[in-house]
Design an enzyme around this catalytic site. Structure first.
Site, PDB file in Angstrom:
ATOM      1  N   ASP A  19      29.626  14.283 -42.735  1.00 27.60           N
ATOM      2  CA  ASP A  19      30.868  14.997 -44.359  1.00 27.60           C
ATOM      3  C   ASP A  19      32.380  14.932 -43.697  1.00 27.60           C
ATOM      4  O   ASP A  19      32.914  16.234 -44.141  1.00 27.60           O
ATOM      5  CB  ASP A  19      29.741  16.380 -43.932  1.00 27.60           C
ATOM      6  CG  ASP A  19      28.394  16.465 -45.025  1.00 27.60           C
ATOM      7  OD1 ASP A  19      28.262  15.512 -46.121  1.00 27.60           O
ATOM      8  OD2 ASP A  19      27.784  17.787 -44.725  1.00 27.60           O
ATOM      9  N   ASP A  43       0.720  -1.172   0.688  1.00 26.14           N
ATOM     10  CA  ASP A  43       0.175   0.157   0.666  1.00 26.14           C
ATOM     11  C   ASP A  43       0.731   1.289   0.045  1.00 26.14           C
ATOM     12  O   ASP A  43       1.324   1.896   1.174  1.00 26.14           O
ATOM     13  CB  ASP A  43      -1.071  -0.034   1.303  1.00 26.14           C
ATOM     14  CG  ASP A  43      -1.866   1.353   1.435  1.00 26.14           C
ATOM     15  OD1 ASP A  43      -2.018   1.940   0.347  1.00 26.14           O
ATOM     16  OD2 ASP A  43      -2.676   1.678   2.487  1.00 26.14           O
ATOM     17  N   ASP A  52      19.766  12.378 -50.985  1.00 24.65           N
ATOM     18  CA  ASP A  52      20.636  13.640 -49.826  1.00 24.65           C
ATOM     19  C   ASP A  52      19.932  13.986 -49.124  1.00 24.65           C
ATOM     20  O   ASP A  52      17.705  14.121 -49.539  1.00 24.65           O
ATOM     21  CB  ASP A  52      21.569  14.827 -50.255  1.00 24.65           C
ATOM     22  CG  ASP A  52      22.192  14.857 -49.367  1.00 24.65           C
ATOM     23  OD1 ASP A  52      22.104  15.397 -48.100  1.00 24.65           O
ATOM     24  OD2 ASP A  52      23.322  15.126 -49.877  1.00 24.65           O
TER      25      ASP A  52
HETATM   26  C1  GLA Z   1      25.554  17.459 -48.332  1.00 26.17           C
HETATM   27  C2  GLA Z   1      26.653  16.298 -48.454  1.00 26.17           C
HETATM   28  C3  GLA Z   1      27.526  16.105 -48.835  1.00 26.17           C
HETATM   29  C4  GLA Z   1      27.159  16.910 -50.472  1.00 26.17           C
HETATM   30  C5  GLA Z   1      26.733  17.980 -50.591  1.00 26.17           C
HETATM   31  C6  GLA Z   1      26.237  18.357 -51.595  1.00 26.17           C
HETATM   32  O1  GLA Z   1      26.485  18.424 -47.678  1.00 26.17           O
HETATM   33  O2  GLA Z   1      26.307  15.197 -47.282  1.00 26.17           O
HETATM   34  O3  GLA Z   1      28.285  14.388 -49.145  1.00 26.17           O
HETATM   35  O4  GLA Z   1      26.353  15.760 -51.406  1.00 26.17           O
HETATM   36  O5  GLA Z   1      25.697  18.142 -49.871  1.00 26.17           O
HETATM   37  O6  GLA Z   1      25.253  19.505 -51.505  1.00 26.17           O
END
Ligand code: GLA
Length: 591
Positions: free
Chosen positions: A550, A53, A480
């Site tokens: 990137d 409880d 992308d």
């Molecule tokens: C993004 C992708 C990159 C490239 C650019 C192109 O940043 O990650 O690898 O393709 O776009 O504009």
């Protein structure tokens, strides 16, 4: 193996190294009884749940004078809200009378051979030899809503997948304001929460911290799973390492807004809930309409992270990727011109690069951004998917012939979800970009987002892509997505359905990827989102390889790819070698 014990009212899911048990209790509440190393399948492990409880922990009406039973204390299989459990809810229903709650009781179950599928959503797949399905139906009688909990059991990989389907079987409109894919309760809270975080150019860096009182969460409200957090997390013993300790990996197969939250409660129990982020989510269910939450996947490893990762890798390779390069087949090494040329290239320049690459044995030449419309920088051209013949005289046909003559195949970059204001498409259809009436939409990388929740817009974009793809033999696409979503509102939906746009957008992306995959099964699609901003199990179903980041610096990549490897197999990571000094951080690292 799935075992239903009539006498105990337990459901037990058995895999090679683990066992998972649920129990229907005396009030027809579905309890979570156990998840861990195999125990006696015939025993009712809910016996370990202690009732007492507790003040301020209410008792369900039917418990009468029994004050020791509270939803606030019992481990739930799919947590409810507003009726006595104050911890993280999994589901929230808004009824026409304005009430917001959910109260779920067991109805029935169903067993199926093979793995269930989720039309329109990515999911692990498996035939009768690979997997079994259990569906447990719960009902909220007052709301006249049925909640079907799906379990896919892949014994060999210790993989348990889960999905949830909510059906309005009543005669009135119901609004679903939260619908998690996964709820996992533990009778302990002495665990670490491991998450994978970062930013553009540094994704999925491991972070580990003990659970503490209250809620800890990661998530995204950017419309994509994001660079910042990943829909894969681990809960584990505090001394777990690569080789020892109990750990639970949880993956959401979803590429949009998500939340993964762990709560450590007052009684030192804990709850983990994962699914679509409740931010700006509300789905209207008219009578007989259903909503399906995306799939979540769980792997428990009693033997540390390595075992968990290896099981995820095996399961993903065998039962998630739809890869034109089958098991054992090596994907081509590719050369991509982006950092070499940016937007400033011609067919001759690309051929010069391809020639050097071919001499090194590289098999695939990929043309990145800048080949279409009037795209000489990132302020224009997105949406105009026709070849710029000033850069590429003779179009793709001529270029691919020259690439093939070098013994290479050809690949191309696309960003179908986006539009620049400086484009023929935007000039013709400014209303096709996501925007809120009366507000000028925010730009990201100088671009706007197309309303992919709308089929008419997707159909148009797909017809453009098809005419590009039919002009030359393309073996690879880099898909992308270079900004986060803002101004999320769709002209095609009424006011009360605007809470559906984020999710309908993701479904729209999946729909287009599915069409591409069906029409061009030989094309390898690599996912990308400013590098690794949408690296998740959902995208992997359509794009069996994803641009990891990137940041192509070799040293930084060690950290990024290490974090990525906890869930995702090596074959899914687009792993780059680039010129030095590195473009992103200036570091010089010898090849
Ligand atoms: C993004 C992708 C990159 C490239 C650019 C192109 O940043 O990650 O690898 O393709 O776009 O504009």
């Amino acid at each position: 193996m799935i075992i239903h014990n009539e006498q105990n009212q337990t459901f037990t899911l058995l895999t090679r190294h683990t066992m998972y048990q649920m129990k229907v209790d005396r009030y027809q509440v579905l309890l979570h009884a156990y998840y861990g190393p195999p125990a006696d399948v015939d025993s009712d492990l809910s016996d370990f749940i202690q009732c007492a409880d507790y003040s301020f922990s209410p008792n369900p009406n039917e418990a009468g004078s029994d004050r020791t039973y509270s939803l606030d204390v019992m481990p739930q299989e799919y947590s409810t809200c507003g009726v006595g459990d104050f911890r993280l809810p999994s589901i929230e229903l808004e009824l026409p009378n304005g009430s917001r709650s959910a109260d779920l009781r067991y109805l029935r179950y169903e067993l199926q051979k093979g793995k269930y599928s989720l039309p329109g959503l990515p999911a692990f797949y498996g035939g009768e030899k690979d997997a079994e399905t259990l569906i447990i139906y719960l009902e909220d009688a007052a709301a006249q809503v049925t909640v079907a909990l799906y379990y896919g059991v892949f014994e060999e990989f210790d993989l348990i997948t889960r999905a949830v389907r909510v059906l309005n079987h009543g005669s009135e409109t119901v609004r679903l304001c939260r619908c998690a894919s996964l709820c996992l309760d533990f009778l302990r809270s002495d665990m670490d929460f491991v998450t994978f975080n970062g930013h553009h150019l540094m994704e999925r860096c491991l972070d580990r911290a003990p659970l503490r009182s209250g809620i800890q969460s990661v998530g995204s409200i950017r419309g994509a799973s994001s660079h910042q957090h990943n829909p894969f997390v681990i809960l584990c013993d505090q001394d777990a390492d690569e080789d020892r300790g109990l750990c639970y990996g949880a993956m959401l197969l979803y590429s949009g807004n998500f939340e993964a939250a762990a709560e450590c409660s007052q009684f030192e129990n804990s709850r983990f809930v994962m699914g679509i982020h409740p931010y700006h989510f509300c789905w209207t269910l008219e009578p007989d309409e259903a909503f399906t939450a995306p799939e979540a996947a769980l792997i428990c490893s009693p033997g540390g992270f390595t075992q968990m990762s290896q099981q995820f890798h095996r399961a993903i390779r065998k039962c998630l990727l739809c890869d034109p390069y089958g098991p054992g087949q090596q994907k081509p090494v590719l050369i991509n011109n982006w950092e070499a040329t940016y937007f400033d290239f011609t067919a001759d320049k690309l051929i010069d690069i391809a020639k050097e690459a071919a001499a090194l044995g590289i098999g695939l030449s990929v043309m990145d951004d800048g080949w279409f419309g009037r795209r000489d920088d990132d302020n224009s051209g997105l949406g105009d998917w026709w070849v710029n013949e000033t850069k590429l005289p003779g179009g793709l046909k001529d270029l691919t012939e020259r690439i093939h003559a070098l013994g290479m195949t050809f690949g191309i970059w696309m960003e179908p979800e986006m539009v620049n204001e400086d484009s023929d498409l935007y000039r013709a259809h400014p209303d096709w970009a996501l925007h809120i009436p009366g507000r000028a939409p925010a730009r990201g990388r100088g671009q706007l987002v197309l309303d992919f929740s709308r089929k008419d817009i997707r159909d148009y974009i797909y017809s453009q892509l098809k005419s590009v793809l039919s002009s030359a033999p393309v073996s690879y696409i880099k898909w992308d997505m270079n900004r986060s979503l803002t101004d999320v509102w769709s002209a095609a939906l009424p006011a009360q359905r605007q809470g559906e746009v984020y999710h309908r957008y993701v479904l729209g992306v999946y729909d287009l990827l599915e069409r591409l995959r069906k029409d061009y099964p030989h094309i390898l699609i690599e996912g990308c989102c400013g590098g690794g901003g949408r690296f998740d199990g959902g995208m992997l179903y359509y794009t069996p390889q994803i641009w990891c980041s990137d940041d192509s610096d070799a040293i930084d990549r060690l950290r990024i790819q290490y974090g990525t490897s906890f869930a995702y197999p090596t074959c899914t990571m687009g792993a780059h070698v680039s010129a030095v000094p590195n473009e992103q951080n200036g570091r010089v690292t010898p090849l």
